[in-house]
Motif scaffolding. Structure first.
Motif, PDB file in Angstrom:
ATOM      1  N   ILE A 437       0.798  -1.217   0.000  1.00  0.00           N
ATOM      2  CA  ILE A 437       0.000   0.000   0.000  1.00  0.00           C
ATOM      3  C   ILE A 437       0.838   1.278   0.000  1.00  0.00           C
ATOM      4  CG2 ILE A 437      -1.661   1.342   1.372  1.00  0.00           C
ATOM      5  CD1 ILE A 437      -2.982  -1.342   2.091  1.00  0.00           C
ATOM      6  N   PRO A 438       1.894   1.397   0.804  1.00  0.00           N
ATOM      7  CA  PRO A 438       2.670   2.646   0.763  1.00  0.00           C
ATOM      8  C   PRO A 438       3.194   2.983  -0.624  1.00  0.00           C
ATOM      9  CG  PRO A 438       3.246   1.401   2.727  1.00  0.00           C
ATOM     10  CD  PRO A 438       2.359   0.503   1.888  1.00  0.00           C
ATOM     11  N   GLU A 439       3.453   1.976  -1.454  1.00  0.00           N
ATOM     12  CA  GLU A 439       3.908   2.247  -2.812  1.00  0.00           C
ATOM     13  C   GLU A 439       2.801   2.907  -3.635  1.00  0.00           C
ATOM     14  OE1 GLU A 439       7.070  -1.086  -4.143  1.00  0.00           O
ATOM     15  OE2 GLU A 439       5.132  -1.903  -3.546  1.00  0.00           O
ATOM     16  N   PHE A 440       1.568   2.473  -3.420  1.00  0.00           N
ATOM     17  CA  PHE A 440       0.469   3.097  -4.147  1.00  0.00           C
ATOM     18  C   PHE A 440       0.263   4.532  -3.691  1.00  0.00           C
ATOM     19  CE2 PHE A 440      -3.977   4.305  -4.746  1.00  0.00           C
ATOM     20  CZ  PHE A 440      -4.104   4.083  -6.107  1.00  0.00           C
ATOM     21  N   VAL A 441       0.337   4.763  -2.396  1.00  0.00           N
ATOM     22  CA  VAL A 441       0.184   6.127  -1.873  1.00  0.00           C
ATOM     23  C   VAL A 441       1.251   7.038  -2.465  1.00  0.00           C
ATOM     24  CG1 VAL A 441       0.213   7.553   0.201  1.00  0.00           C
ATOM     25  CG2 VAL A 441      -0.908   5.313   0.242  1.00  0.00           C
ATOM     26  N   ALA A 442       2.492   6.564  -2.490  1.00  0.00           N
ATOM     27  CA  ALA A 442       3.592   7.376  -3.034  1.00  0.00           C
ATOM     28  C   ALA A 442       3.372   7.677  -4.511  1.00  0.00           C
ATOM     29  CB  ALA A 442       4.919   6.650  -2.821  1.00  0.00           C
ATOM     30  N   LEU A 443       2.926   6.674  -5.255  1.00  0.00           N
ATOM     31  CA  LEU A 443       2.690   6.894  -6.680  1.00  0.00           C
ATOM     32  C   LEU A 443       1.535   7.877  -6.898  1.00  0.00           C
ATOM     33  CD1 LEU A 443       2.876   4.486  -9.586  1.00  0.00           C
ATOM     34  CD2 LEU A 443       0.698   5.643  -9.250  1.00  0.00           C
ATOM     35  N   ALA A 444       0.484   7.762  -6.096  1.00  0.00           N
ATOM     36  CA  ALA A 444      -0.657   8.676  -6.222  1.00  0.00           C
ATOM     37  C   ALA A 444      -0.228  10.118  -5.969  1.00  0.00           C
ATOM     38  CB  ALA A 444      -1.764   8.270  -5.261  1.00  0.00           C
ATOM     39  N   GLU A 445       0.632  10.333  -4.981  1.00  0.00           N
ATOM     40  CA  GLU A 445       1.117  11.684  -4.702  1.00  0.00           C
ATOM     41  C   GLU A 445       1.995  12.194  -5.838  1.00  0.00           C
ATOM     42  OE1 GLU A 445       1.138  12.231   0.085  1.00  0.00           O
ATOM     43  OE2 GLU A 445       2.958  11.382  -0.802  1.00  0.00           O
ATOM     44  N   LYS A 446       2.827  11.302  -6.385  1.00  0.00           N
ATOM     45  CA  LYS A 446       3.727  11.710  -7.466  1.00  0.00           C
ATOM     46  C   LYS A 446       2.949  12.089  -8.719  1.00  0.00           C
ATOM     47  CE  LYS A 446       7.638  10.074 -10.256  1.00  0.00           C
ATOM     48  NZ  LYS A 446       8.580   8.958 -10.507  1.00  0.00           N
ATOM     49  N   VAL A 447       1.979  11.272  -9.092  1.00  0.00           N
ATOM     50  CA  VAL A 447       1.231  11.522 -10.322  1.00  0.00           C
ATOM     51  C   VAL A 447       0.332  12.744 -10.178  1.00  0.00           C
ATOM     52  CG1 VAL A 447      -0.548  10.601 -11.856  1.00  0.00           C
ATOM     53  CG2 VAL A 447       1.329   9.134 -11.096  1.00  0.00           C
ATOM     54  N   SER A 448      -0.330  12.869  -9.026  1.00  0.00           N
ATOM     55  CA  SER A 448      -1.280  13.970  -8.843  1.00  0.00           C
ATOM     56  C   SER A 448      -0.612  15.273  -8.453  1.00  0.00           C
ATOM     57  CB  SER A 448      -2.298  13.597  -7.773  1.00  0.00           C
ATOM     58  OG  SER A 448      -1.685  13.538  -6.487  1.00  0.00           O
ATOM     59  N   GLY A 449       0.591  15.164  -7.852  1.00  0.00           N
ATOM     60  CA  GLY A 449       1.261  16.367  -7.357  1.00  0.00           C
ATOM     61  C   GLY A 449       0.614  16.926  -6.104  1.00  0.00           C
ATOM     62  N   LYS A 450      -0.184  16.099  -5.409  1.00  0.00           N
ATOM     63  CA  LYS A 450      -0.883  16.558  -4.207  1.00  0.00           C
ATOM     64  C   LYS A 450      -0.473  15.728  -3.002  1.00  0.00           C
ATOM     65  CE  LYS A 450      -5.025  18.393  -6.473  1.00  0.00           C
ATOM     66  NZ  LYS A 450      -6.510  18.445  -6.447  1.00  0.00           N
ATOM     67  N   PRO A 451      -0.452  16.353  -1.821  1.00  0.00           N
ATOM     68  CA  PRO A 451      -0.203  15.575  -0.599  1.00  0.00           C
ATOM     69  C   PRO A 451      -1.450  14.778  -0.242  1.00  0.00           C
ATOM     70  CG  PRO A 451      -0.623  17.871  -0.047  1.00  0.00           C
ATOM     71  CD  PRO A 451      -0.591  17.798  -1.545  1.00  0.00           C
ATOM     72  N   LEU A 452      -1.318  13.486  -0.130  1.00  0.00           N
ATOM     73  CA  LEU A 452      -2.485  12.625   0.060  1.00  0.00           C
ATOM     74  C   LEU A 452      -2.404  11.757   1.311  1.00  0.00           C
ATOM     75  CD1 LEU A 452      -2.797  11.471  -3.663  1.00  0.00           C
ATOM     76  CD2 LEU A 452      -4.274  13.118  -2.482  1.00  0.00           C
ATOM     77  N   TYR A 453      -1.381  11.978   2.125  1.00  0.00           N
ATOM     78  CA  TYR A 453      -1.213  11.144   3.317  1.00  0.00           C
ATOM     79  C   TYR A 453      -2.447  11.189   4.207  1.00  0.00           C
ATOM     80  CZ  TYR A 453       0.416   9.553   7.870  1.00  0.00           C
ATOM     81  OH  TYR A 453       0.532   8.891   9.075  1.00  0.00           O
ATOM     82  N   ASP A 454      -2.965  12.362   4.482  1.00  0.00           N
ATOM     83  CA  ASP A 454      -4.105  12.491   5.388  1.00  0.00           C
ATOM     84  C   ASP A 454      -5.350  11.793   4.827  1.00  0.00           C
ATOM     85  OD1 ASP A 454      -2.602  13.898   7.198  1.00  0.00           O
ATOM     86  OD2 ASP A 454      -3.337  15.882   6.574  1.00  0.00           O
ATOM     87  N   LEU A 455      -5.558  11.895   3.521  1.00  0.00           N
ATOM     88  CA  LEU A 455      -6.713  11.242   2.913  1.00  0.00           C
ATOM     89  C   LEU A 455      -6.645   9.730   3.119  1.00  0.00           C
ATOM     90  CD1 LEU A 455      -8.322  11.962  -0.496  1.00  0.00           C
ATOM     91  CD2 LEU A 455      -7.650   9.633   0.038  1.00  0.00           C
ATOM     92  N   PHE A 456      -5.495   9.126   2.809  1.00  0.00           N
ATOM     93  CA  PHE A 456      -5.370   7.680   2.973  1.00  0.00           C
ATOM     94  C   PHE A 456      -5.405   7.275   4.437  1.00  0.00           C
ATOM     95  CE2 PHE A 456      -3.580   8.010  -1.357  1.00  0.00           C
ATOM     96  CZ  PHE A 456      -4.357   7.047  -1.979  1.00  0.00           C
ATOM     97  N   GLN A 457      -4.811   8.100   5.297  1.00  0.00           N
ATOM     98  CA  GLN A 457      -4.839   7.803   6.725  1.00  0.00           C
ATOM     99  C   GLN A 457      -6.287   7.763   7.227  1.00  0.00           C
ATOM    100  OE1 GLN A 457      -2.017   7.062   8.285  1.00  0.00           O
ATOM    101  NE2 GLN A 457      -2.998   6.619  10.245  1.00  0.00           N
ATOM    102  N   THR A 458      -7.089   8.698   6.755  1.00  0.00           N
ATOM    103  CA  THR A 458      -8.483   8.779   7.187  1.00  0.00           C
ATOM    104  C   THR A 458      -9.301   7.595   6.686  1.00  0.00           C
ATOM    105  OG1 THR A 458      -8.430  11.194   7.273  1.00  0.00           O
ATOM    106  CG2 THR A 458     -10.584  10.163   7.039  1.00  0.00           C
ATOM    107  N   TRP A 459      -9.167   7.275   5.413  1.00  0.00           N
ATOM    108  CA  TRP A 459     -10.028   6.268   4.819  1.00  0.00           C
ATOM    109  C   TRP A 459      -9.559   4.837   5.019  1.00  0.00           C
ATOM    110  CZ3 TRP A 459     -14.854   6.848   3.247  1.00  0.00           C
ATOM    111  CH2 TRP A 459     -15.320   8.146   3.035  1.00  0.00           C
ATOM    112  N   LEU A 460      -8.257   4.642   5.204  1.00  0.00           N
ATOM    113  CA  LEU A 460      -7.743   3.276   5.296  1.00  0.00           C
ATOM    114  C   LEU A 460      -7.297   2.866   6.687  1.00  0.00           C
ATOM    115  CD1 LEU A 460      -5.566   3.042   2.041  1.00  0.00           C
ATOM    116  CD2 LEU A 460      -7.964   2.388   2.365  1.00  0.00           C
ATOM    117  N   TYR A 461      -6.914   3.835   7.536  1.00  0.00           N
ATOM    118  CA  TYR A 461      -6.272   3.485   8.793  1.00  0.00           C
ATOM    119  C   TYR A 461      -6.974   4.022  10.043  1.00  0.00           C
ATOM    120  CZ  TYR A 461      -2.232   2.194   5.875  1.00  0.00           C
ATOM    121  OH  TYR A 461      -1.398   1.614   4.943  1.00  0.00           O
TER     122      TYR A 461
END
Length: 507
Positions: A437-461
């Motif tokens: 999963i961390p690889e997908f989060v990193a790729l999503a941030e790279k492709v979108s150019g947006k910080p997404l840690y909080d979104l994934f933390q909220t919905w997945l963890y």
């Protein structure tokens, strides 16, 4: 769960396979690890070798449930080995390593076959392991599990998750060690033997028996390799883009047969749509098998297996979309560890939202909102973490439904262009590999150019119902429209998930 080691294949100068250990000044060779250390199934897989290919050549008699034959494993050692494990629960007759008889310990209750070659093996050397065996798989209990092999009135099914291989062939049974496969099974003429990939040929070498040859040319996880023996109507067709499209329908489906065909026969159309969202279809063949022998469905590579129960109320193309989305998410891009199950089920469940929208049966916005609104904040559903649900809740509804909501939240946060670029980049760079999963989060941030840690933390963890934020983690659309005009789509999605979860809980 089983202990494992790695056995591997490699080429040496002149084509000569050198497997004997040459003494060095280093440490003496030792046994391979009895597992890969998966957090949910520590005994799953093995250490010390890497499998390149399985050749499974069997004969099966449905009347007695006797399965016998030989599996040949082509592998390469990843360390110096004095012994190694294979995951297997049937009675073994002999083991040869590079054509030399090897000592072995056949612990069927643990599902461990421990092999000690005549001489230790050097690191990085090719090995060929031939295991001959014979047993009645339906009587085999491995780690307290008795249904990895399912006897049916006309044959048997080797279909299950997270493990089924140990009931019919020896392997390194963890998704991190994929391989190619040849599966050859001889059965009586009045039944068929279905498996993965392309049907190479059938042949009759003796009276009353037919041998079916199947080949999978793309890396394939062991639990996704299946065998279905019984009385099936087999259809050999071709997809519009020229791939083999092979389907099989049990002869006992009764009133569900037409609904099953109305669903499974649309697989190429559904995969064409999914490819427009996820990138090119990753494998060499397509198809599906419908059987009354199981109540659940499973995304076996190239040829998902569907329980007839799923078509009892009519056609169910939502299920076809779910299992075929797994061809990208779960089969081509496989789990790095079983706690990353969201990478399989959340994505396949979101594919159902997309297919519903394509069919005009409710948009992804409407279905996401309806799912979110239908589950109260105090429901235990929200305490299950999709990114780490625990082995006992690995197939919980939350992994599917909340997992899909997490992807919709990502889509709303980054926009459609970035969202589908993320998915297509993921299936491209990870094709044939494993991921966490961390690889997908990193790729999503790279492709979108947006910080997404909080979104994934909220919905997945986070063990609580997420609040709908201003960035549109879920849409503000009123889901009542989908319910009033077309309730079938969400209800069918939820019913599919319930049946899957119910069956896995029974295991």
């Amino acid at each position: 769960m089983r202990k494992r080691t790695r056995a591997g294949l490699g080429a040496v100068a002149g084509g000569v396979a050198v497997a004997l250990f040459a003494s060095t000044a280093g440490a003496a060779p030792g046994p391979g690890a009895p597992g890969v250390g998966d957090p949910y199934y520590p005994g799953a897989g093995n250490g010390g070798y890497d499998v390149a290919h399985y050749d499974i050549r069997l004969t099966y008699q449905p009347s007695t449930d006797l399965l016998n034959g030989t599996t040949t494993i082509i592998a390469t050692t990843t360390q110096e080995l004095s012994s190694f494990n294979l995951d297997f629960g049937l009675k073994v007759k002999s083991v040869r390593v590079n054509n030399v008889p090897a000592q072995f310990t056949n612990d069927t209750a643990d599902g461990e076959l421990i092999v000690k070659p005549a001489k230790p093996l050097a690191k990085g050397q090719p090995i060929t392991v031939a295991v001959a065996y014979a047993d009645t798989p339906s009587k085999v209990v491995i780690d307290g599990i008795a249904n990895g092999w399912k006897k049916t009135p006309t044959g048997a099914l080797a279909v299950d998750e997270p493990q089924s291989a140990a009931w019919w062939y020896p392997s390194n049974d963890h998704p991190t060690d994929k391989a190619t496969f040849d599966v050859s099974v001889e059965v009586p003429n009045d039944v068929v033997a279905l498996s993965n990939g392309s049907l190479v040929r059938t042949e009759r070498n003796r009276a009353g028996w037919t041998r079916w040859y199947w080949r999978s040319t793309q890396p394939q996880a062991t639990y996704l390799t299946s065998l279905e023996v019984g009385k099936y109507d087999v259809n050999l067709q071709t997809t519009p883009d020229g791939k083999p499209f092979i389907t099989g329908y049990g002869n006992d489906l009764g009133a569900s047969l037409d609904a099953a065909k109305a669903s499974v026969e649309r697989t190429p159309e559904i995969n064409e749509f999914l490819a427009s969202k996820f990138g090119p279809y990753p494998f060499e063949a397509q198809g599906g098998v419908v059987t009354s022998g199981i109540n659940f469905s499973l995304e076996n590579q190239t040829r998902p297996v569907y329980g007839a129960r799923n078509f009892a109320k009519g056609a169910n193309t939502s299920l076809i979309a779910h299992e075929n989305a797994h061809q990208w998410f779960g089969d081509s891009v496989a789990l790095g560890k079983w706690s990353d199950i969201w990478l399989n089920e959340g994505f396949a469940s979101y594919a159902q939202f997309l297919w519903s929208e394509e069919q005009g049966e409710g948009t992804a916005d409407e279905l996401a909102q309806f799912t979110y609104d239908s589950i109260p904040a105090d429901d235990p559903f929200w305490t299950v973490l999709p990114a780490n649900p625990g082995a006992d809740k690995q197939f919980d509804d939350a992994v599917y439904d909340r997992g899909a909501l997490a992807l919709h939240a990502l889509r709303k946060a980054v926009g459609d262009d970035s969202f589908f670029k993320i998915l297509q980049t993921w299936t491209t760079v990870k094709k044939g590999k494993t991921a966490v999963i961390p690889e997908f989060v990193a790729l999503a941030e790279k492709v979108s150019g947006k910080p997404l840690y909080d979104l994934f933390q909220t919905w997945l963890y986070t063990p609580a119902k997420p609040a709908v934020g201003p960035n549109g983690q879920t849409t503000a659309a009123v889901a009542a429209r989908a319910v009033v005009h077309e309730p079938k789509s969400y209800q069918q999605i939820h019913e599919t998930h319930r049946l899957l979860a119910e069956e896995h809980h029974q295991h």
